[in-house]
Structures are given as C-alpha cells and as structure tokens.
Design a protein around this motif. Structure first.
Motif, mmCIF file in Angstrom:
data_model
loop_
_atom_site.group_PDB
_atom_site.id
_atom_site.type_symbol
_atom_site.label_atom_id
_atom_site.label_comp_id
_atom_site.label_asym_id
_atom_site.label_seq_id
_atom_site.Cartn_x
_atom_site.Cartn_y
_atom_site.Cartn_z
ATOM 1 N N THR A 206 0.890 -1.237 0.068
ATOM 2 C CA THR A 206 0.211 0.010 -0.077
ATOM 3 C C THR A 206 0.783 1.036 -0.112
ATOM 4 N N GLY A 207 0.151 2.360 -0.409
ATOM 5 C CA GLY A 207 1.018 3.821 -0.250
ATOM 6 C C GLY A 207 0.750 4.217 1.264
ATOM 7 N N ALA A 208 1.029 5.422 1.609
ATOM 8 C CA ALA A 208 0.840 6.067 2.785
ATOM 9 C C ALA A 208 0.300 7.461 2.449
ATOM 10 N N ASN A 209 -0.733 7.841 2.919
ATOM 11 C CA ASN A 209 -1.073 9.352 2.988
ATOM 12 C C ASN A 209 -0.279 10.221 4.014
ATOM 13 N N PHE A 210 0.099 9.701 5.110
ATOM 14 C CA PHE A 210 0.663 10.267 6.567
ATOM 15 C C PHE A 210 1.566 9.261 7.193
ATOM 16 N N LEU A 211 2.519 9.639 7.572
ATOM 17 C CA LEU A 211 3.417 8.743 8.654
ATOM 18 C C LEU A 211 3.272 9.497 9.930
ATOM 19 N N ILE A 212 3.140 8.797 10.953
ATOM 20 C CA ILE A 212 2.876 9.640 12.417
ATOM 21 C C ILE A 212 4.250 9.170 13.219
ATOM 22 N N ALA A 213 4.993 10.363 13.342
ATOM 23 C CA ALA A 213 6.350 10.190 14.055
ATOM 24 C C ALA A 213 5.922 9.697 15.382
ATOM 25 N N GLU A 214 4.886 10.183 16.228
ATOM 26 C CA GLU A 214 4.650 10.018 17.681
ATOM 27 C C GLU A 214 4.577 8.336 17.720
ATOM 28 N N THR A 215 4.105 7.650 16.803
ATOM 29 C CA THR A 215 3.370 6.019 17.109
ATOM 30 C C THR A 215 3.985 5.238 16.021
ATOM 31 N N THR A 249 2.119 14.044 15.224
ATOM 32 C CA THR A 249 1.265 13.298 16.044
ATOM 33 C C THR A 249 -0.192 13.144 15.401
ATOM 34 N N LEU A 250 -0.831 12.210 16.198
ATOM 35 C CA LEU A 250 -2.344 11.996 15.644
ATOM 36 C C LEU A 250 -3.218 13.229 15.469
ATOM 37 N N GLU A 251 -2.861 14.083 16.321
ATOM 38 C CA GLU A 251 -3.860 15.277 16.293
ATOM 39 C C GLU A 251 -3.438 16.041 14.982
ATOM 40 N N ASP A 252 -1.964 15.900 14.450
ATOM 41 C CA ASP A 252 -1.728 16.883 13.452
ATOM 42 C C ASP A 252 -2.362 16.173 12.113
ATOM 43 N N ALA A 253 -2.248 14.756 12.002
ATOM 44 C CA ALA A 253 -2.901 14.062 11.045
ATOM 45 C C ALA A 253 -4.695 14.284 10.978
ATOM 46 N N SER A 254 -5.125 14.408 12.144
ATOM 47 C CA SER A 254 -6.445 14.798 12.166
ATOM 48 C C SER A 254 -6.785 16.050 11.347
ATOM 49 N N ASN B 32 4.859 15.087 22.652
ATOM 50 C CA ASN B 32 3.984 14.798 23.756
ATOM 51 C C ASN B 32 2.743 15.721 24.146
ATOM 52 N N ASP B 33 2.891 17.005 23.285
ATOM 53 C CA ASP B 33 1.803 17.811 23.718
ATOM 54 C C ASP B 33 0.537 17.229 23.087
ATOM 55 N N HIS B 34 0.513 16.864 22.193
ATOM 56 C CA HIS B 34 -0.786 16.271 21.504
ATOM 57 C C HIS B 34 -1.703 17.402 21.291
ATOM 58 N N ALA B 35 -1.147 18.818 20.949
ATOM 59 C CA ALA B 35 -1.808 19.979 20.716
ATOM 60 C C ALA B 35 -2.817 19.688 19.599
ATOM 61 N N ARG B 36 -4.117 20.226 19.962
ATOM 62 C CA ARG B 36 -5.214 20.024 18.699
ATOM 63 C C ARG B 36 -5.089 21.395 17.757
ATOM 64 N N GLY B 37 -5.719 20.956 16.398
ATOM 65 C CA GLY B 37 -5.953 21.953 15.550
ATOM 66 C C GLY B 37 -7.165 22.583 15.948
ATOM 67 N N PRO B 38 -7.804 23.471 14.867
ATOM 68 C CA PRO B 38 -8.932 24.151 15.227
ATOM 69 C C PRO B 38 -10.184 23.127 15.118
ATOM 70 N N GLU B 165 -10.118 13.786 17.569
ATOM 71 C CA GLU B 165 -8.984 14.104 18.707
ATOM 72 C C GLU B 165 -9.494 13.490 20.059
ATOM 73 N N ASP B 166 -10.909 13.471 20.138
ATOM 74 C CA ASP B 166 -11.383 12.834 21.681
ATOM 75 C C ASP B 166 -11.151 11.261 21.388
ATOM 76 N N ALA B 167 -11.051 10.786 20.125
ATOM 77 C CA ALA B 167 -11.052 9.265 20.241
ATOM 78 C C ALA B 167 -9.495 8.905 20.521
ATOM 79 N N TRP B 168 -8.568 9.900 20.099
ATOM 80 C CA TRP B 168 -7.051 9.536 20.455
ATOM 81 C C TRP B 168 -7.041 9.848 21.804
ATOM 82 N N ALA B 169 -7.486 10.627 22.404
ATOM 83 C CA ALA B 169 -7.356 10.873 24.012
ATOM 84 C C ALA B 169 -8.016 9.664 24.385
ATOM 85 N N LEU B 170 -9.145 9.033 24.199
ATOM 86 C CA LEU B 170 -9.640 8.065 24.658
ATOM 87 C C LEU B 170 -8.770 6.676 24.514
ATOM 88 N N LEU B 171 -8.160 6.714 23.421
ATOM 89 C CA LEU B 171 -7.364 5.490 23.163
ATOM 90 C C LEU B 171 -5.999 5.509 23.893
#
Lengths: 473, 218
Positions: A206-215, A249-254, B32-38, B165-171
């Motif tokens: 498969t390809g990858a749309n993103f790679l997550i450094a955190e995980t 991070t996962l948040e950045d990917a979101s 480590n911060d897991h800062a959220r975007g808008p 983002e809430d799902a990540w926090a729960l996970l």
C-alpha cells in the motif's frame, strides 16, 4: 515508465481531438469542483484548518530529519522495519528483496502514487511476480496498460463502455454471460474477480497518505476497502512512502485528514481511514507477520530548503488538477508522466529532469486557480515561473522564444524605446485593421485567429493618452 | 541500505542546518503535547450528530436498550435484508454472553472469504463524521471489518465522542498505544471510479449497520 512530457504539445493536440476522452473529461470536471465547493461551505472552520495544516507541514519540514528518526524508532519499537532508499531503482530492489525472502508469488497492490513514481509493478513483474492492482481505478488502467491520468481518480479518462469492453475481453470465457453494462454490474464484476487476489496474495503493498512520528503508524485513506484488505490478509505488508509524508502526531494528522477528503472528493472523511502500526501482535488472529516501510527520497531531500521547498507540503488531494483549465481540457496523459496538472508540472521536471519536463511549466496561463484551491497554500504559479526562469537560464527553451524574450527584455529595460515601439505597433495594427476594430486573420497569429477574432488596438497607447488627458497643475 | 539512510539524513540535515536527532527538544515537546488544531463546532448532541452523519454516508442503525436486544436486532436486520442466519462474530466480551437462536450458524473467529455477515464491537464512535473506530486485537479481528458483505457493528451509546481528537485521547487513556490496525470506518465501502458515479460495495462491505446500545457500558 518512460516519460513523454517533452511531447506535451503533440500529446495535448491528440487529447483535444479525442472525442471519447473529451466526453469523459466533461463528465468528471464539474463533479469534483461542485462537491468540493459544497463540502467547504459546510465547514466554517476550513480556513482556520488550512492555516493550521500549513503550519504543521512547515514545522515538520523544518525538522524533517528529527521526525523521520522518531518515526523510524517507533516503527521498530512496534516490530516493523524501515528501509531508506534514494532512487526508484533502489526502492524497487528493496521491495523485491522483501518479496523474494518471503517466497512470494502474488502481490496485491493498493493505490500508491510513489509506487507509480518508482514503477514498482514493472520491476516486480520483470522478476516473475504476479502483481494485481486492487483499487478499481488502478485495476482498470493496469489491464488497459496505461498510466493513471489523475492522482486520485486514475481511470477518470475512461468511459463506462470502455471499462465494460476491457472487462469483457479479459474476464469472460465464451460460456460466461454475466451482464456488464451498468455501473453496479461493472463494480461487482471487479469485486468478484479481485476477491481471489486478496485471499491468495503473499504480499500486500500500500501507499501512505501520512506517517505518524509519534506512534510509527502509516495512514491510508480509501473508499473501497481494497487497501485494508491488501494490508490485512497477505503474510507481508509493505508500505511505500515518501519522506515528506511524516507528521508529528495523531492530532496533526486529524487536521490534515479534514483538509484532504474535502479537497479531494468533497467528502468529510473517506469511508476508510486506517492507521497501521507494526505487524500482527502476539494474541492477534489476523494481520501480516511482517511490516515494512520503504522510505523513498527520490529527489525530495534536494528540494528541501530550495526554490521548490513549498511543494513538499503537497498532500496529493488533486484539487489543483480538478480546477486547472489546462488539465480539464487535455486530461492527465498529455503531461506524459506520473503526476499531471499543476502539481505535476512542478514535480515532473524535478523528478525526470527539466530537459524532459520543460513544456509542462509553460503549459499554463498562471491563472492562479490552483493556488487558490490548494489546501496547503502552495504557490504553484510561482513554482511554475521558477521552472521557466531555470529553463531560460539553462538555455533550454527553443532559440526563437529565447530570442523573442531577449528582445522584449532589452526594450522593457529602456522605457523610451519600449514606449516608442509599442506606439508604433499599436498604430500599425490600428491602421491595418481598417477601422473594423478587430482582425479575422493575421499573419503569425493564426493560432489565435483560427478560433476567434483578435481585437485591434485603438491607435494610441495608455501612456500617450495619459500624457494628453492628465490634469495639468 | 544503512548507507542510504546516512546519505539521505545528511542531505536533509545539511539543507536544514542542524544535526538529526530523534530526541530534539522541539520534536519531543510537539510529540508529547498532542496539541489540537481548530476544532469544528456544531449544535447537536453527539448522539444526534453521529446518527445524522451516519445516515448521510448510507449507514443504517437500530437502537437497543441493552445487550439483551442484540439477537432481536440482528434477526430483524437479517430478515429485512433476506440474509441467511449465518454469522461470523468477533470474540469480544460484549458479545460473549449472547445466546444465538437454535439453527443459526455462528462462528467466533476471524473472517474468511465466504463469510456473508460480520458482527463486531466498535472501540468508540466519532460524532463529527458518523464514524466508527475499531481496534485490531484478539477480540476484534480486522478481517471482519472488511471481508463480509454486511458489517454489523455494536456501539454503546456512551462511547460516542465528539471528534477524532477525542478518540485519540480515549485510546491513549485506555490502551496506552495503538494496536496493529486502527480503523476509522465511515459508512459502507464505495467507489466512484466508473464515471464518477458513486457505487456502494466496492471491495469492503456493501452495507454497514450500527447497533446503538443505550444504558451503561459494561
């Protein structure tokens, strides 16, 4: 694949006269644009997300080495392997090596633009492996022996009838008479045929749309589910990813996922968004035994910090293709390599060389629609202009256009000469239009006048009129 | 290919003007911060938002008061779709005590090529997009999410979170780290590769049916 970008003019002319292609393109264009517009109007936060997305990519690129190392560390910690490769040849060799060691015969492939870039299918087939594309669009062009014509809709140039004919010829034995006319029938046919591929493949790529450094995760977004089947059922999962795909991070990917789906297909999110982290765990009852990430550079580290740095923010959504008047008119194949449209016109000369890709940055009016819709705010017209500058500097342009540009530059730097010449030109054109105000044909301008009239100048330049009319104090 | 790694990293570091390090302070802080975007905002309650978005992507649902209603809800679905009473069920604790009717064929294992109907349990639901999050593991084989024609998924109502983002926090809070596969599933499988016409059931499930269970999560 051998690029034919140098023949863009011929490719484009053929495309414009291809009635079937024009029919397919007409169907596609409006749909993408309208769906994206509707999705954006439903999300007031889009502009803020776009800003945030750009910041994420800028920050990651400024620390790219750190994040790649972090990513590698995390992949290894979850039991996977990372392979760094510089060139397409090295990438293919790395994949082939993994397949050989696994004793693989059949490979199920999910859609990957990096895979197209390194021509992985050719390499694996040359080594005797059976490679099957499983994304419906990719499968269609694989059996048609064509490259993709769009980065997210590879078979957008094919009509339903053409697809039905391809399937008919390949799948159907004389005694098999399943109907193959409607869209559901065609999709179902592919579903039945490819099911066996998923179940019998030894390796899934498969390809990858993103790679997550955190995980240490690799992310794919798909609608069909073929990428997930390719990554779940075979014994070995290989991920092809270029180095600029990493985010912290996962948040950045979101954040980026919200931008990607809307910009690409107008969806809020694709049907399947999957994060793969390493191979099957101890207690798991399914999933691959091996997990490999091939980190492909192929010229990207050389773009870093240079004139084309901003192109590395690209998340491959395809919005610039969908909104480009040139792409919409000629389709993707005219661009002659893997990446078409504005993003392709920037990337192709960087990846296959400016000598080969030279026509692409010139096949643009620099109208700026691409930059306007780019979720990563990449200044595509500016990057196209940079290619033109390089082209001029390296004397790659044909002598006639270089000579014309040199003459223009000479006079543009001498205002009096420039004004005198433009006054003369406009006067001459005005006289020779004989008061009709337009030309129906004009020597050396047949390209223009064959399809429309050329308005004639009114006989006076702006500067002359200003001199005459400006208020005297 | 170790030398290639060195070469590529050296080129990047040179372009950026610093030495590569997996534990660079800027990186550690960001990771480590897991800062959220808008964060997109909306007015509805998470449950209403989830169901509205699920319907928009052609997912269906049934509402259950408790675990006791799982069998009835599945039976209704099979009858409505005229499907055989043959299920592949995830070996999940929430499904372990379900007593299936006599005569039904129920297997608790990973999915196989000829499984028509799969039943699994979502880790959580995401209201923003009407998505289900499933985590691979012995109690949730990933093949079940993709191979069967019909995918039925149990989602306890109190497991609906507002955003990804809430799902990540729960996970992170409940599991610590990511499993092999984290699937965010939004509606059934679809494709638009033939003339941009949306067709459901490309390679994954043709239909997605959510069993939304009220009451407290066991």
């Amino acid at each position: 694949m051998k690029p034919t970008s140098a023949a863009f003019s011929d490719n484009a002319r053929r495309a414009l006269h291809d009635a079937t292609l024009q029919q397919a393109l007409a169907k596609a264009g409006v749909g993408f644009v309208e769906k994206r517009r509707a999705a954006l109007s439903d999300l007031p936060e889009f502009a803020a997300l776009r800003e945030a997305g750009r910041e994420i990519k800028d920050h990651t690129l400024a620390n790219l080495d750190h994040y790649l190392l972090r990513f590698e560390q995390q992949v290894q910690a979850s039991g996977g392997e990372v392979h760094w490769v510089d060139t397409p040849a090295e990438a293919c060799a790395a994949v082939l090596d993994i397949c050989t060691r696994a004793g693989a015969k059949r490979v199920a492939k999910g859609k990957s633009m990096v895979g197209e870039e390194i021509a992985i299918n050719d390499a694996l087939e040359a080594a005797g492996l059976d490679v099957v594309e499983t994304d419906l669009g990719e499968y269609i062009i694989q059996i048609a022996h064509e490259p993709p014509s769009h980065i997210i809709a590879p078979a957008v140039h094919k009509t339903r009838q053409q697809i039905a004919d391809l399937f008919e010829n390949l799948h159907h034995q004389p005694d098999l008479t399943r109907p193959l006319e409607t869209v559901p029938q065609i999709v179902d046919e592919a579903r039945q045929i490819l099911r066996d591929t998923f179940l019998s493949a030894d390796v899934g790529i498969t390809g990858a749309n993103f790679l997550i450094a955190e995980t240490g995760s690799t992310v794919i977004v798909t609608n069909e589910g073929n990428g997930d089947l390719s990554a779940t059922l075979p014994r070995v999962h290989i991920v092809l990813a270029s180095i600029e795909k990493v985010v912290p991070t996962l948040e950045d990917a979101s954040v980026l996922l919200r931008l990607l789906a809307r910009s690409a297909t107008g969806q809020e999110i694709t049907s399947y968004t999957t994060f793969f982290t390493g191979p099957r765990r101890g207690e798991d009852v399914d999933g691959p035994e091996q997990f490999h990430v091939i980190l492909v550079d192929n010229g990207r580290s050389r773009m870093l910090g240079g004139a084309y740095h901003e192109m590395l923010r690209c998340i491959r959504c395809g919005a610039c293709l969908n909104h480009c008047p040139v792409y919409s008119a000629v389709g993707g194949h005219a661009y002659g390599w893997v990446y078409p449209g504005p993003m392709g016109a920037v990337l192709t000369p960087l990846m296959v060389g400016l000598d080969e890709g030279r026509p692409l940055p010139n096949a643009s009016t620099l109208c700026g629609r691409c930059e306007e819709v780019c979720p990563m705010s990449i200044p595509l017209p500016q990057l196209l202009r940079e290619h033109r500058r390089q082209e001029f500097e390296r004397k790659l342009a044909p002598p006639r256009s270089r000579w014309a540009l040199a003459v223009w530059a000479f006079s543009a730097q001498r205002p009096r000469l420039y004004r005198w010449a433009s006054r003369l030109g406009s006067l001459l054109l005005n006289k020779s239009s004989r008061g009709r105000g337009r030309f129906r044909s004009l020597p050396f301008a047949e390209g223009w006048t064959a399809a429309r009239d050329l308005p004639a100048p009114q006989g006076d330049t702006f500067m002359a009129q200003w001199q005459r009319r400006k208020p005297h104090d | 290919m170790t030398d290639r790694r060195t070469v590529i990293l050296a080129r990047i570091s040179q372009a950026l003007g610093h030495a590569a390090a997996a534990d660079a302070p800027a990186v550690l802080q960001r990771v480590n911060d897991h800062a959220r975007g808008p964060q997109p905002q909306w007015a509805e309650a998470p449950r209403e938002r989830f169901l509205a978005k699920l319907a928009k992507v052609a997912g269906t649902h049934a509402e259950l008061a408790s675990e006791a209603e799982i069998v009835g809800a599945v039976a209704d679905y099979l009858a409505a779709q005229t499907l055989p009473q043959r299920l592949c069920v995830a070996p999940h604790p929430l499904l372990a005590d379900v007593v299936w009717p006599q005569g039904w064929q129920v297997a608790h294992r990973r999915a196989q090529g000829d499984d028509r109907i799969g039943l699994a349990v979502a880790f959580c639901g995401i209201a923003e997009t009407g998505s289900l999050m499933l985590l691979s593991g012995p109690d949730s084989p990933t093949s079940l999410n993709f191979l069967p024609d019909d995918f039925i998924c149990l989602l306890p109502e109190d497991r609906i979170v507002p955003r990804m983002e809430d799902a990540w926090a729960l996970l992170r809070a409940e599991r610590g780290s990511l499993p092999r596969a984290t699937n965010i599933i939004t509606g059934p499988s679809r494709t638009a590769d033939v003339e941009q016409t949306i067709q459901l059931g490309a390679h994954g499930p043709r239909r997605l049916h959510v069993l939304l269970k009220g009451g407290r999560h066991a």
